[in-house]
Design an enzyme around this catalytic site. Structure first.
Site, PDB file in Angstrom:
ATOM      1  N   LYS A  60     -11.690  -5.006  -3.881  1.00  0.00           N
ATOM      2  CA  LYS A  60     -12.676  -3.781  -3.757  1.00  0.00           C
ATOM      3  C   LYS A  60     -11.984  -2.571  -4.551  1.00  0.00           C
ATOM      4  O   LYS A  60     -12.688  -1.775  -4.794  1.00  0.00           O
ATOM      5  CB  LYS A  60     -12.505  -3.245  -2.271  1.00  0.00           C
ATOM      6  CG  LYS A  60     -13.782  -4.018  -1.506  1.00  0.00           C
ATOM      7  CD  LYS A  60     -13.586  -3.479   0.066  1.00  0.00           C
ATOM      8  CE  LYS A  60     -14.394  -4.126   1.214  1.00  0.00           C
ATOM      9  NZ  LYS A  60     -13.886  -3.675   2.320  1.00  0.00           N
ATOM     10  N   LYS A  95      -5.816 -10.893  -6.962  1.00  0.00           N
ATOM     11  CA  LYS A  95      -7.032 -11.236  -6.178  1.00  0.00           C
ATOM     12  C   LYS A  95      -8.341 -10.240  -6.586  1.00  0.00           C
ATOM     13  O   LYS A  95      -8.103  -9.070  -6.725  1.00  0.00           O
ATOM     14  CB  LYS A  95      -6.832 -11.280  -4.708  1.00  0.00           C
ATOM     15  CG  LYS A  95      -6.959 -10.054  -4.010  1.00  0.00           C
ATOM     16  CD  LYS A  95      -6.990  -9.931  -2.386  1.00  0.00           C
ATOM     17  CE  LYS A  95      -7.228  -8.979  -1.854  1.00  0.00           C
ATOM     18  NZ  LYS A  95      -7.696  -8.582  -0.534  1.00  0.00           N
ATOM     19  N   LYS A  98       0.923  -1.404   0.124  1.00  0.00           N
ATOM     20  CA  LYS A  98      -0.009   0.185  -0.082  1.00  0.00           C
ATOM     21  C   LYS A  98       0.824   1.241   0.050  1.00  0.00           C
ATOM     22  O   LYS A  98       0.370   2.130  -0.530  1.00  0.00           O
ATOM     23  CB  LYS A  98      -0.947   0.133   1.260  1.00  0.00           C
ATOM     24  CG  LYS A  98      -2.017  -1.065   1.082  1.00  0.00           C
ATOM     25  CD  LYS A  98      -3.211  -0.850   1.827  1.00  0.00           C
ATOM     26  CE  LYS A  98      -4.349  -1.775   1.692  1.00  0.00           C
ATOM     27  NZ  LYS A  98      -5.339  -1.610   2.801  1.00  0.00           N
TER      28      LYS A  98
HETATM   29  P1  AMP Z   1     -11.467  -6.596   2.069  1.00  0.00           P
HETATM   30  O1  AMP Z   1     -12.668  -7.063   1.396  1.00  0.00           O
HETATM   31  O2  AMP Z   1     -10.376  -6.429   1.345  1.00  0.00           O
HETATM   32  O3  AMP Z   1     -11.779  -5.467   3.165  1.00  0.00           O
HETATM   33  O4  AMP Z   1     -11.388  -7.931   3.064  1.00  0.00           O
HETATM   34  C1  AMP Z   1     -12.276  -8.561   4.122  1.00  0.00           C
HETATM   35  C2  AMP Z   1     -11.978  -9.951   4.213  1.00  0.00           C
HETATM   36  O5  AMP Z   1     -12.492 -10.351   3.120  1.00  0.00           O
HETATM   37  C3  AMP Z   1     -10.500 -10.056   4.658  1.00  0.00           C
HETATM   38  O6  AMP Z   1     -10.594 -11.289   5.756  1.00  0.00           O
HETATM   39  C4  AMP Z   1      -9.983 -10.765   3.475  1.00  0.00           C
HETATM   40  O7  AMP Z   1      -8.763 -11.630   3.783  1.00  0.00           O
HETATM   41  C5  AMP Z   1     -11.261 -11.298   2.688  1.00  0.00           C
HETATM   42  N1  AMP Z   1     -11.101 -11.181   1.097  1.00  0.00           N
HETATM   43  C6  AMP Z   1     -11.249 -10.124   0.726  1.00  0.00           C
HETATM   44  N2  AMP Z   1     -10.985 -10.142  -0.721  1.00  0.00           N
HETATM   45  C7  AMP Z   1     -10.840 -11.504  -0.857  1.00  0.00           C
HETATM   46  C8  AMP Z   1     -10.660 -12.482  -2.070  1.00  0.00           C
HETATM   47  N3  AMP Z   1     -10.448 -12.213  -3.246  1.00  0.00           N
HETATM   48  N4  AMP Z   1     -10.592 -13.670  -1.751  1.00  0.00           N
HETATM   49  C9  AMP Z   1     -10.489 -14.161  -0.466  1.00  0.00           C
HETATM   50  N5  AMP Z   1     -10.994 -13.474   0.557  1.00  0.00           N
HETATM   51  C10 AMP Z   1     -10.862 -12.115   0.406  1.00  0.00           C
END
Ligand code: AMP
Ligand code: TRP
Length: 332
Positions: free
Chosen positions: A199, A196, A114
């Site tokens: 968001k 991945k 980041k």
């Molecule tokens: P975020 O959506 O990045 O705020 O992450 C929220 C939770 O979702 C965290 O535990 C991440 O590790 C999980 N997460 C986010 N994006 C993914 C993805 N593409 N695949 C699996 N887990 C995810």
């Protein structure tokens, strides 16, 4: 009381990567551990590690809260709350700053990634973020912390901090175990299966949002990048795009990869993608209906107020005990 702790940052619309990597597992984990209480929060303080528009942030907090409930969190077993409303999180963060080392924080890959994307104005909170996260978890003496793969390193640091405190004050914190799902730890972008699903990806075609309607969902899956081989088989190295879709399918149906591959071994990609589009849309339909009704309701506010009271009951005591152990104040 045994506890489970997790949180998600309210930083934009939730996609099926976050859903399959974390929220869906929260529900399964609660069912598997009916004797565990779940402290689940909206990690709004974490969102301040990068600039935010206050109006959008407040809306995102509400949306994430509604989405947790709509996805089927068992509220009888959960304290659902907004992190910043329970100020013990901030206090614990400050206290634990003295139990984390600069070198440890400098090694965090998420910070490095980041920080690299910003040329100036990197916030100190981005650097110290894993300490706030450790506090979130240790406040409730979490047994389990369900997260996606990208949070693994932060969980390791949380364990290190807990052990360091326990070294000085034996058994003060429970040392938590991360729970990272095997199948869905990393759901990949539909347009670039090397990245991945995220968001922050500006390409709308890379993801499916939990609020997307059926037509959009089907379109996104139809245009997902696969390969030209034409055979439905799982190979996470040479067929990354298709394998990602197979994982999404298997996770939504609670089946194994080989179940899905067997079912489609004589099919073509078009049929498989059409079925997956239907599956995702029908899975999300009831979630969306509940989500939209919750967003407009007083019920959501009541749930969050109750959750806050439940969290505070534990968190305030833990912080007070920690301060006392550390020799802070006069403890009159
Ligand atoms: P975020 O959506 O990045 O705020 O992450 C929220 C939770 O979702 C965290 O535990 C991440 O590790 C999980 N997460 C986010 N994006 C993914 C993805 N593409 N695949 C699996 N887990 C995810
Ligand atoms: N850092 C996590 C993320 O970005 C969110 C989070 C904050 C969290 N505190 C937590 C997750 C405590 C689990 C436990 O996804």
């Amino acid at each position: 009381m045994k506890t489970i702790v997790s949180g998600i940052q309210p930083t934009g619309a939730i996609n099926i990567g976050t859903y399959l990597g974390s929220i869906k597992n929260f529900v399964a984990l609660q069912q598997a551990h009916p004797d565990h209480h779940f402290f689940l929060f909206i990690a709004d303080t974490h969102a301040l590690t990068v600039p935010q528009d206050p109006v959008k942030l407040r809306q995102a907090i509400k949306e994430l809260a509604a989405m947790y409930v709509a996805c089927g969190i068992n509220l009888k077993q959960t304290s659902l709350f907004v992190q910043s409303a329970v100020s013990a999180h901030q206090e614990m963060d400050v206290l634990l700053q003295s139990f984390a080392y600069m070198g440890e924080l400098e090694r965090m890959t998420q910070y490095k990634d980041k920080a690299l994307k910003q040329t100036s104005g990197i916030r100190a909170s981005l650097f110290t973020y894993p300490v706030l996260m450790a506090g979130d978890i240790l406040l409730y003496d979490a047994e389990f912390v369900p997260v996606g793969d990208d949070q693994k390193q932060h969980l390791e640091l949380t364990r290190t901090i807990a052990e360091r405190v326990n070294h000085q004050f034996p058994d003060f914190f429970n040392v938590p175990k991360p729970l990272i799902p095997e199948l869905t730890a990393r759901i990949m972008s539909l347009q670039n299966p090397d990245q991945k699903m995220s968001k922050s990806d500006p390409n709308v075609k890379s993801k499916i949002l939990l609020t997307d309607d059926a037509a959009i969902i089907k379109k996104r899956i139809r245009s997902a990048v696969t390969d030209s081989e034409g055979t439905i088989r799982y190979d996470a190295n040479s067929k990354k795009g298709l394998s990602n879709l197979i994982r999404i399918y298997a996770a939504l149906e609670n089946r194994t990869i080989s179940d899905i591959v067997k079912r489609y071994e004589t099919s073509d990609y078009q049929t498989f993608k059409a079925d997956l589009g239907d599956l995702v849309a029908s899975h999300l339909e009831p979630i969306q209906a509940r989500y939209h009704s919750l967003l407009k309701s007083q019920e959501l506010i009541d749930i969050l107020n109750d959750g806050q009271a439940g969290a505070e009951a534990l968190a305030i005591k833990k912080v007070q005990r920690f301060k006392k152990k550390l020799g802070l104040g006069l403890n009159r």
